[in-house]
Design an enzyme around this catalytic site. Sequence first.
Site, PDB file in Angstrom:
ATOM      1  N   HIS A 126      17.808  38.801  67.380  1.00 41.84           N
ATOM      2  CA  HIS A 126      18.936  38.711  66.743  1.00 41.84           C
ATOM      3  C   HIS A 126      19.510  37.385  66.638  1.00 41.84           C
ATOM      4  O   HIS A 126      20.421  37.003  65.599  1.00 41.84           O
ATOM      5  CB  HIS A 126      20.018  39.627  67.436  1.00 41.84           C
ATOM      6  CG  HIS A 126      20.164  41.002  66.977  1.00 41.84           C
ATOM      7  ND1 HIS A 126      18.912  42.135  67.151  1.00 41.84           N
ATOM      8  CD2 HIS A 126      20.734  41.949  66.188  1.00 41.84           C
ATOM      9  CE1 HIS A 126      18.841  43.023  66.890  1.00 41.84           C
ATOM     10  NE2 HIS A 126      20.092  43.225  66.141  1.00 41.84           N
ATOM     11  N   HIS A 159      20.100  36.685  63.056  1.00 42.83           N
ATOM     12  CA  HIS A 159      21.516  36.411  62.419  1.00 42.83           C
ATOM     13  C   HIS A 159      21.562  35.242  61.519  1.00 42.83           C
ATOM     14  O   HIS A 159      22.207  35.022  60.488  1.00 42.83           O
ATOM     15  CB  HIS A 159      22.545  36.422  63.433  1.00 42.83           C
ATOM     16  CG  HIS A 159      22.817  37.796  64.001  1.00 42.83           C
ATOM     17  ND1 HIS A 159      23.223  37.864  65.175  1.00 42.83           N
ATOM     18  CD2 HIS A 159      22.902  39.011  63.393  1.00 42.83           C
ATOM     19  CE1 HIS A 159      23.599  39.104  65.704  1.00 42.83           C
ATOM     20  NE2 HIS A 159      23.616  39.773  64.391  1.00 42.83           N
ATOM     21  N   GLU A 169      28.354  44.381  78.018  1.00 38.89           N
ATOM     22  CA  GLU A 169      27.202  43.263  77.613  1.00 38.89           C
ATOM     23  C   GLU A 169      27.441  42.043  78.810  1.00 38.89           C
ATOM     24  O   GLU A 169      27.501  40.879  78.248  1.00 38.89           O
ATOM     25  CB  GLU A 169      27.229  42.745  76.292  1.00 38.89           C
ATOM     26  CG  GLU A 169      26.112  42.037  75.715  1.00 38.89           C
ATOM     27  CD  GLU A 169      25.966  41.685  74.374  1.00 38.89           C
ATOM     28  OE1 GLU A 169      26.079  42.821  73.458  1.00 38.89           O
ATOM     29  OE2 GLU A 169      25.906  40.738  73.700  1.00 38.89           O
ATOM     30  N   HIS A 228      20.536  44.168  57.259  1.00 39.30           N
ATOM     31  CA  HIS A 228      20.503  43.644  58.624  1.00 39.30           C
ATOM     32  C   HIS A 228      19.134  43.788  59.365  1.00 39.30           C
ATOM     33  O   HIS A 228      18.619  43.011  60.026  1.00 39.30           O
ATOM     34  CB  HIS A 228      21.749  44.164  59.666  1.00 39.30           C
ATOM     35  CG  HIS A 228      21.594  43.952  61.008  1.00 39.30           C
ATOM     36  ND1 HIS A 228      22.246  42.804  61.461  1.00 39.30           N
ATOM     37  CD2 HIS A 228      21.287  44.914  61.871  1.00 39.30           C
ATOM     38  CE1 HIS A 228      21.980  42.834  62.736  1.00 39.30           C
ATOM     39  NE2 HIS A 228      21.487  43.966  63.280  1.00 39.30           N
ATOM     40  N   GLU A 277      15.277  47.888  64.006  1.00 37.48           N
ATOM     41  CA  GLU A 277      15.982  48.308  65.408  1.00 37.48           C
ATOM     42  C   GLU A 277      15.087  49.076  66.651  1.00 37.48           C
ATOM     43  O   GLU A 277      15.147  48.960  67.563  1.00 37.48           O
ATOM     44  CB  GLU A 277      17.346  48.750  65.350  1.00 37.48           C
ATOM     45  CG  GLU A 277      18.251  47.889  64.457  1.00 37.48           C
ATOM     46  CD  GLU A 277      18.841  46.664  65.247  1.00 37.48           C
ATOM     47  OE1 GLU A 277      18.489  46.408  66.648  1.00 37.48           O
ATOM     48  OE2 GLU A 277      19.714  45.682  64.930  1.00 37.48           O
ATOM     49  N   LYS A 333      30.330  49.917  70.795  1.00 35.48           N
ATOM     50  CA  LYS A 333      31.002  48.618  70.263  1.00 35.48           C
ATOM     51  C   LYS A 333      31.563  49.050  68.855  1.00 35.48           C
ATOM     52  O   LYS A 333      31.025  49.762  68.005  1.00 35.48           O
ATOM     53  CB  LYS A 333      29.787  47.598  69.877  1.00 35.48           C
ATOM     54  CG  LYS A 333      29.322  46.835  71.088  1.00 35.48           C
ATOM     55  CD  LYS A 333      28.108  45.857  70.427  1.00 35.48           C
ATOM     56  CE  LYS A 333      27.649  45.244  71.717  1.00 35.48           C
ATOM     57  NZ  LYS A 333      26.782  44.142  71.395  1.00 35.48           N
ATOM     58  N   LYS A 341      18.231  52.652  74.062  1.00 35.90           N
ATOM     59  CA  LYS A 341      19.576  52.070  73.882  1.00 35.90           C
ATOM     60  C   LYS A 341      20.825  52.581  75.068  1.00 35.90           C
ATOM     61  O   LYS A 341      21.315  51.928  75.699  1.00 35.90           O
ATOM     62  CB  LYS A 341      20.172  52.174  72.753  1.00 35.90           C
ATOM     63  CG  LYS A 341      21.580  51.571  72.739  1.00 35.90           C
ATOM     64  CD  LYS A 341      21.891  51.064  71.123  1.00 35.90           C
ATOM     65  CE  LYS A 341      23.465  50.691  71.225  1.00 35.90           C
ATOM     66  NZ  LYS A 341      23.903  49.987  70.372  1.00 35.90           N
ATOM     67  N   ARG A 392      22.581  44.499  78.861  1.00 38.69           N
ATOM     68  CA  ARG A 392      22.600  44.675  77.430  1.00 38.69           C
ATOM     69  C   ARG A 392      22.167  43.728  76.459  1.00 38.69           C
ATOM     70  O   ARG A 392      21.895  44.108  75.280  1.00 38.69           O
ATOM     71  CB  ARG A 392      24.249  45.107  77.162  1.00 38.69           C
ATOM     72  CG  ARG A 392      24.301  45.842  75.702  1.00 38.69           C
ATOM     73  CD  ARG A 392      25.686  46.577  75.705  1.00 38.69           C
ATOM     74  NE  ARG A 392      25.785  46.904  74.216  1.00 38.69           N
ATOM     75  CZ  ARG A 392      26.786  48.029  73.753  1.00 38.69           C
ATOM     76  NH1 ARG A 392      27.552  48.436  74.647  1.00 38.69           N
ATOM     77  NH2 ARG A 392      26.779  48.508  72.520  1.00 38.69           N
ATOM     78  N   ASN A 412      19.770  42.341  72.378  1.00 38.00           N
ATOM     79  CA  ASN A 412      19.825  40.876  71.484  1.00 38.00           C
ATOM     80  C   ASN A 412      18.481  40.409  70.912  1.00 38.00           C
ATOM     81  O   ASN A 412      18.535  39.472  70.189  1.00 38.00           O
ATOM     82  CB  ASN A 412      20.650  39.765  71.747  1.00 38.00           C
ATOM     83  CG  ASN A 412      22.085  40.366  72.032  1.00 38.00           C
ATOM     84  OD1 ASN A 412      22.500  41.300  71.333  1.00 38.00           O
ATOM     85  ND2 ASN A 412      22.941  39.921  73.020  1.00 38.00           N
ATOM     86  N   ARG A 471      47.535  53.236  70.926  1.00 34.27           N
ATOM     87  CA  ARG A 471      46.501  52.896  72.093  1.00 34.27           C
ATOM     88  C   ARG A 471      45.385  53.617  72.367  1.00 34.27           C
ATOM     89  O   ARG A 471      44.655  53.682  73.374  1.00 34.27           O
ATOM     90  CB  ARG A 471      47.510  53.005  73.455  1.00 34.27           C
ATOM     91  CG  ARG A 471      48.544  51.873  73.276  1.00 34.27           C
ATOM     92  CD  ARG A 471      48.940  51.520  74.698  1.00 34.27           C
ATOM     93  NE  ARG A 471      50.003  50.524  74.552  1.00 34.27           N
ATOM     94  CZ  ARG A 471      51.311  50.821  74.941  1.00 34.27           C
ATOM     95  NH1 ARG A 471      51.824  52.259  74.734  1.00 34.27           N
ATOM     96  NH2 ARG A 471      52.066  50.100  74.817  1.00 34.27           N
TER      97      ARG A 471
HETATM   98  N1  GLY Z   1      23.605  46.260  68.645  1.00 35.00           N
HETATM   99  C1  GLY Z   1      23.687  45.791  70.062  1.00 35.00           C
HETATM  100  C2  GLY Z   1      24.447  46.446  71.071  1.00 35.00           C
HETATM  101  O1  GLY Z   1      24.919  47.542  70.694  1.00 35.00           O
HETATM  102  O2  GLY Z   1      24.474  45.891  71.971  1.00 35.00           O
END
Ligand code: GLY
Length: 353
Positions: free
Chosen positions: A234, A238, A223, A253, A173, A131, A213, A227, A231, A109
């Site tokens: 992206h 993408h 998000e 990427h 980025e 993330k 960031k 947040r 994007n 956990r």
């Molecule tokens: N890579 C975008 C984020 O971490 O939200």
Amino acid sequence: MDNAGVILCQDLNREVTEALNLCAPDKLFILSDETTQALCYPLLHNIDVLKHAHQIVIKTGDIHKNLETLSYVWQSLSDNGATRHSLLLCLGGGMVTDLGGFAASTFKRGINYINIPTTLLAMVDAAVGGKTAINFNGLKNEIGVFQPAFRVLIETEFLRTLDAHNLFSGYAEMLKHGLISNYETLNELLAFDITNIDYNLLKQLVGKSISVKESIVQKDPKEQGIRKALNLGHTIGHAFESLALSRLHPVLHGYAVAWGLVCELYLSYANVQFPRDVMRRVIHFIHENYGSFIFTCDDYEELYQFMLHDKKNKGGVINFTLLNDVGELRLNQTASQGLIYETLDFYRECMGI
Ligand code: GLY
């Protein structure tokens, strides 16, 4: 510099030691891939607190960011006596920090993990912000959780051995972070000579980029709103990445993001009056440094389908993050199919394809 757990290291040995003393794990595991084990682990070998750590080494590459590798990491933790008070130190690019963060966040956990990102992309993006994920069912980052690392330790010395393409990939980025923050940061990034790197200056730029960031992630860790600023570039990026993959010619990427920024700045200009001269300056930088992704009007429908299936969409509506100006965000924007096709025309024209 300390951005809530993100430390731009002056002395990696000291920062690793302090973090581990603070966390006091009963057992320490180091996760690396075959590449970072060979190229980056040697930079840690003189750190006393790591001497008795158990090594877990996985294969290099995004194709291994899957359930099988995840299971191998869980198995290694389990077989070697990891408890809920153990810690996983992830040494690598985004593949290692994403998969390692997920393995740690789910084992018993959740155990603590520390990220030591070794690529520019991971330093300014993947390893920061909590993330974690693996790919699943052919979909990138399909399974994962939001769970911040106990610490993210940034050692820019690793960048000296990073190849140019991966540097450029991470730099895209950083450009995105410049666009969503302010003119001063963006102008510094556009003036930086990425083909002849001043590593001291790059370290400062990396620190600023992480701050951009981090300040966003602190306001909206999961998000729900702001947040989504991250994007920018992206949605179309993408789609380029997916098209390239479907042609069996994958692109890094950050390259796809750079080309996506060209398109989404055009959409910002067309839909919400982003200044044309700034758009032109950024596009010039991208064209000079990233070349262009080649496609024809016969590919528009496929690109559009990829955009329609983006996981950021809600109710089947393509979701864009746009800008009225540098640092002035317009979240949850959409665009008609006609305007998206016009954007792809614009891209091909200004990138000379
Ligand atoms: N890579 C975008 C984020 O971490 O939200």
